[in-house]
Design an enzyme around this catalytic site. Structure first.
Site, PDB file in Angstrom:
ATOM      1  N   VAL A 148       0.830  -1.078  -0.018  1.00 53.62           N
ATOM      2  CA  VAL A 148      -0.045  -0.045   0.054  1.00 53.62           C
ATOM      3  C   VAL A 148       1.003   1.267  -0.178  1.00 53.62           C
ATOM      4  O   VAL A 148       0.824   2.158  -0.666  1.00 53.62           O
ATOM      5  CB  VAL A 148      -0.928  -0.022   1.340  1.00 53.62           C
ATOM      6  CG1 VAL A 148      -2.048   0.993   1.259  1.00 53.62           C
ATOM      7  CG2 VAL A 148      -1.638  -1.420   1.632  1.00 53.62           C
TER       8      VAL A 148
ATOM      9  N   SER B 288      -4.633 -45.333  12.485  1.00 52.30           N
ATOM     10  CA  SER B 288      -4.804 -44.583  11.193  1.00 52.30           C
ATOM     11  C   SER B 288      -5.959 -43.502  11.316  1.00 52.30           C
ATOM     12  O   SER B 288      -6.850 -43.911  10.740  1.00 52.30           O
ATOM     13  CB  SER B 288      -5.082 -45.613   9.953  1.00 52.30           C
ATOM     14  OG  SER B 288      -6.065 -46.696  10.440  1.00 52.30           O
TER      15      SER B 288
END
Lengths: 644, 313
Positions: free
Chosen positions: A47, A556
């Site tokens: 900016v 898992s």
């Protein structure tokens, strides 16, 4: 309107008179404007560097702002502007309401303007480090980059970051726009000081060339007209340079012909065309071509378009080709010049820009889209991560949001590709998370790690079917998943005993046991859990090749990895058993005392406590251990297994 | 259009430079083919305006010699100009495509109209109507003719823009779109709006219509038409349903429309531009932007952004 803009408008009018032809001879004007080319560019800067102001200025100077927008702009300038009573050009380009209030741009926005020679598409992206992904997105389609520097500040960390990214994305045409020259008294000395410093840096990152330019977006110096304030600058104005800079797609015409097939066009049995956008080169009817990855060759019969058949087509055009012979060709294939085909491989070194909040997991399968092909791919741990501010190479286990690193990637099949620097269309790719569908990374192929044509799968005389047949069974992987303490190992044990009693050849892979040997180097981070399962999957797969019924008992916890193993195996071989035990029950049992430790904070990344468990959505069988005893659950599994 | 210019402009190399319109055309075609290759049930939103006309023309090109492999969907409000209804039928027939017309049954029943119901008219007929149609026919990808140059909040919208199960747009949570690789994966409940004209400007559209000889609604060309002046806008009296206010008498004026929608909400401009080049000339010399003629945008600041989040196209 403020005094400033009136003067500017007058100045502008001299250089960019609304084309007199519009009023005099509109037909002639239209004819002239049908021959415009198109350039896409990106502006980099934050900016404070005046980026939005510069873009607003380009739109304004090329007359892309209408009177009503100007009225809005003047009104907005007074309400939110930063230029007092003057026009705040930045307000023209700061799009969404939230951003306007915050005074920053937070995404990629595309702006359009045109001169007599060219149409321009500007990618306007924010400059802060947390928006690296936005800048990479904007740069991916750009022919040219304008890197803005505040003349008062000189080369900053962010200038280096932007330049690195621009170079990484292969943009060859770089303008170093030293902005706000009005605030350093249009000092030639200051300008050259900055250019010298930047040159040094550009060499470091391998940027071949750049064009330095002293400008003021706010005051309009060297934007459209050469500035009287800087007679010492003899180069082109920004607009002049944008109008003359080369366009990528034109340069790609010089490369060998390649087109990724998007869609097979079959309106009836007599027509079979292959539609796509030409990535490089030129194609004519009669050209010898090769379809990849199959390698089959044929000739181009015709180039079919709605406007009639073409004598030739070039990079950038969307066309439909027909072939002289019936050759298999489908979406994802690449049609290439027969004597200059692209490489086919399944392992690559690549650079990744990570774009997702969730960090990269080495070993996890992601979807990879390159050209028009999509396939499953896994990444290795990074060879190194690049610190985009210092450009240092750092060791790293993973890549987080906005991180850039070099990794190896392996695809589940051999694919035709080109290195990104040779052909961005065929060497640039994205990674997609298979569960969230988010685009998690942008990648650039460097080279193949090994040429796939040199590796052949060893065809074995005693194949997997023969192994299974001699055991009089069908090879399976019975995959037990569930929380720690849910009873996976206990049940799996009983199942194995039952199967053994039935004369089946089985093997039980237990989580704890595997971690004592094969996976002793792995811990319990998400990345290690993924690798743990990947290895177990590979071992299980080898065992199914041997014809065994493999039982595995692993927490898992992630769907993605269970899915990965499912896909490693032949259809119907993966039998997922969800051992459904509520957390409070499993924790109440706490056979190994692990929950207690985890609750006390002595065990990190414990599933169910501070690491998630993703319940299966497509398990072949779910057993509820609250309602069933381990014996009953095992019996149910054996029955289901024998009946499936 | 598709034969590259053989003259090398800008004295560069011998490359056959594609013009900006050729490149835009190629990009739009690429986008449409990606949609068709990935979508299960795509549809093209067809509003009968000039952008829709362009988009339909591009679809014919993208799939030639096949007809475009998806239907057209017109979300009707029953308040469009008569000439739009005429072209709608013809355009679909010419393209060899099915035309689906959807009218929100609730709006039909309640006789929602722009005179008595204000903003509710757009909400019910268009926003709700569109959502209903997409849900009813289970379309997973809908082509729209929106352009990024139309309005500031559109400048950031992706070419493939995702909508939640209730058709909302989340501007803060958009996928990065790199190169020409579109990630078209979505969950079962989501849908996609694909915008093949994203990178076209209004001038590009007009030039392309001119160059390609695309048929557009005659309302874009000026002709004597009966109008009344209301709230600073010239409104055409297109049928007998339009209530006259005190002292209002329709006057014949040479007018045309820069954008088309519901006739009571669409302002005409006084003009003598009766041919396409005249229209383009007028557009180039004019100093007000296109959307100024649409009443819905004036409702509130950043109104488009809000409407889009709610599901308006």
């Amino acid at each position: 309107m403020s005094d400033m803009t009136q003067t500017d408008a007058a100045q502008t009018d001299q250089a960019y008179v609304t084309d007199a032809l519009i009023a005099e001879d509109i037909e002639a004007y239209l004819l002239k404007h049908q021959h415009k080319t198109m350039l896409r560019f990106i502006t980099c800067g934050s900016v404070d560097d005046g980026k939005s102001t510069l873009i607003g200025r380009l739109l304004y100077d090329s007359k892309m702002i209408f009177e009503d927008q100007l009225a809005h702009l003047e009104h907005d300038s007074k309400a939110h502007g930063t230029q007092g009573q003057g026009i705040d050009f930045a307000l023209l380009v700061d799009g969404l309401a939230a951003e306007r209030e915050q005074g920053i741009t937070i995404d990629v926005a595309y702006r359009f303007f045109a001169t007599d020679k060219r149409k321009f598409i500007v990618a306007d992206t924010p400059g802060h480090e947390q928006y690296t992904r936005n800048m990479v997105t904007g740069a991916s389609t750009a022919d040219l980059a304008v890197i803005l520097i505040d003349a008062r500040q000189g080369v900053l960390t962010q200038t280096r970051r932007h330049s690195y990214l621009v170079n990484l994305l292969g943009i060859k045409n770089v303008v170093l726009a030293v902005n706000k020259m009005d605030l350093v008294d249009y000092s030639q000395e200051r300008f050259y000081e900055i250019v010298k410093e930047y040159s040094h840096f550009a060499k470091q990152i391998g940027m071949e060339s750049f064009l330095p330019m002293p400008i003021s977006g706010l005051a309009g110096d060297n934007i459209v007209t050469r500035s009287d304030n800087m007679p010492w600058y003899q180069g082109p104005t920004l607009m002049g340079h944008l109008e003359d800079a080369p366009v990528n797609v034109a340069q790609m015409q010089e490369e060998p012909f390649r087109m990724a097939v998007q869609w097979v066009n079959r309106p009836n049995l007599d027509f079979r065309g292959f539609s796509g956008q030409i990535a490089s080169g030129v194609v004519r009817p009669g050209d010898d071509i090769r379809v990849l990855p199959s390698g089959k060759t044929t000739r181009v019969k015709s180039i079919v378009t709605y406007d009639g058949e073409l004598p030739e087509a070039v990079a950038g055009q969307s066309v439909t080709l027909t072939f002289a012979d019936e050759v298999d060709c489908s979406r994802g294939d690449i049609i290439a010049r027969s004597d200059a085909p692209c490489e086919v491989a399944d392992q690559f070194e690549v650079t990744l820009v990570w774009m997702d909040e969730a960090e990269m997991l080495p070993g996890r399968p992601y979807l990879l889209k390159v050209g028009t092909q999509t396939m499953t791919a896994t990444v290795t741990e990074p060879k190194y991560e690049v610190n985009v501010n210092t450009l240092e190479q750092m060791p790293s286990k993973t890549l987080g949001l906005n991180a850039i690193g070099v990794v190896n990637i392996s695809t589940d099949r051999a694919i035709p590709f080109e290195s990104y620097c040779d052909n961005p269309d065929l060497g640039g790719f994205i990674l997609i998370d298979r569960m969230t569908n988010a685009t998690v990374a942008a990648g650039m192929m460097h080279f193949a790690l090994r040429r796939s044509q040199n590796i052949h799968w060893q065809a074995l005389d005693v194949d997997r079917d023969a192994h299974a047949a001699s055991k009089n069974q069908k090879a399976r992987v019975v995959w037990f998943t569930g929380l720690s303490g849910s009873g996976k190992s206990t049940i799996a044990n009983i199942v194995e005993k039952k199967l053994h009693a039935l004369g089946k050849h089985t093997f039980l892979l237990d989580g704890d046991n595997v971690r004592h040997g094969l996976n002793r180097d792995l811990g319990f981070t998400d990345a290690d859990r993924v690798e743990n399962i990947r290895r177990v999957g590979e071992v299980a797969k080898l065992m199914t090749d041997a014809g065994l019924i493999v039982l595995t008992a692993f927490i898992s916890p992630f769907r993605a990895e269970r899915q990965m193993v499912r896909e490693m195996l032949a259809d119907g071989e993966f039998f997922e058993v969800y051992v459904n035990t509520p957390l409070e029950v499993a924790e109440g049992r706490d056979v190994k005392g692990l929950y207690k430790k985890a609750r006390a904070g002595n065990l990190k990344n414990f599933t169910g406590i501070d690491s998630p468990y993703e319940t299966p959505q497509q398990a072949e069988l779910t057993v509820n251990t609250v309602e069933l005893s381990a014996e009953e659950a095992a019996e149910q599994i054996v029955q289901a297994l024998l009946n499936s | 259009m598709t034969t590259p210019e053989t003259a090398a402009p800008e004295g560069a190399d011998n490359a056959r430079m594609l013009t900006h319109l050729q490149r835009l055309e190629a990009e739009s075609i690429h986008i449409m083919r990606e949609v068709v290759a990935n979508a299960e049930n795509p549809v093209m939103l067809y509003s009968v305006g000039k952008d829709s006309a362009c988009m339909l023309h591009l679809a014919k090109k993208a799939f030639y010699p096949s007809p475009p492999p998806f239907p057209l969907l017109h979300v009707d409000t029953t308040w469009k100009f008569q000439e739009m209804y005429k072209l709608r039928e013809k355009a679909a027939k010419d393209a060899g495509m099915d035309l689906i017309v959807h009218q929100n049954p609730e709006a039909v029943e309640k006789q929602i109209n722009p005179f008595d119901h204000g903003a509710l008219h757009t909400d019910m007929w268009k926003t709700e109507g569109l959502k209903q149609a997409l849900t009813k026919y289970k379309f997973d990808v809908a082509f729209g003719g929106a352009r990024r140059d139309e309005e500031k909040s559109r400048a950031k919208e992706r070419i493939f823009s995702f909508r939640s199960a209730n058709h909302r747009w989340d501007p803060k949570n958009q996928r990065p779109e790199l190169w020409k690789l579109y990630n078209t994966r979505k969950s079962k409940t989501e849908s996609i709006r694909a915008f093949p004209l994203s990178n076209w400007t209004e001038l590009d559209i007009w030039q392309y219509i001119h160059l390609e000889g695309i048929e557009i609604v005659p309302l874009y060309f000026s002709a004597p038409r009966p109008v009344v002046e209301r709230d600073g806008m010239l409104i055409m009296v297109d049928d007998a349903r339009m209530p006259m206010q005190d002292g209002e008498v329709p006057m014949m004026k040479s007018v045309r429309f820069r954008t088309l929608g519901c006739y009571p909400l669409t302002g005409a401009v006084e003009s003598t531009a009766a041919t396409l080049p005249d229209v383009i000339q007028e557009m180039l010399l004019t100093t007000t932007s296109e959307r100024q003629g649409r009443a819905i945008d004036h409702d509130q600041a950043a109104s488009m952004e809000k409407k889009k989040q709610e599901g308006y196209f």
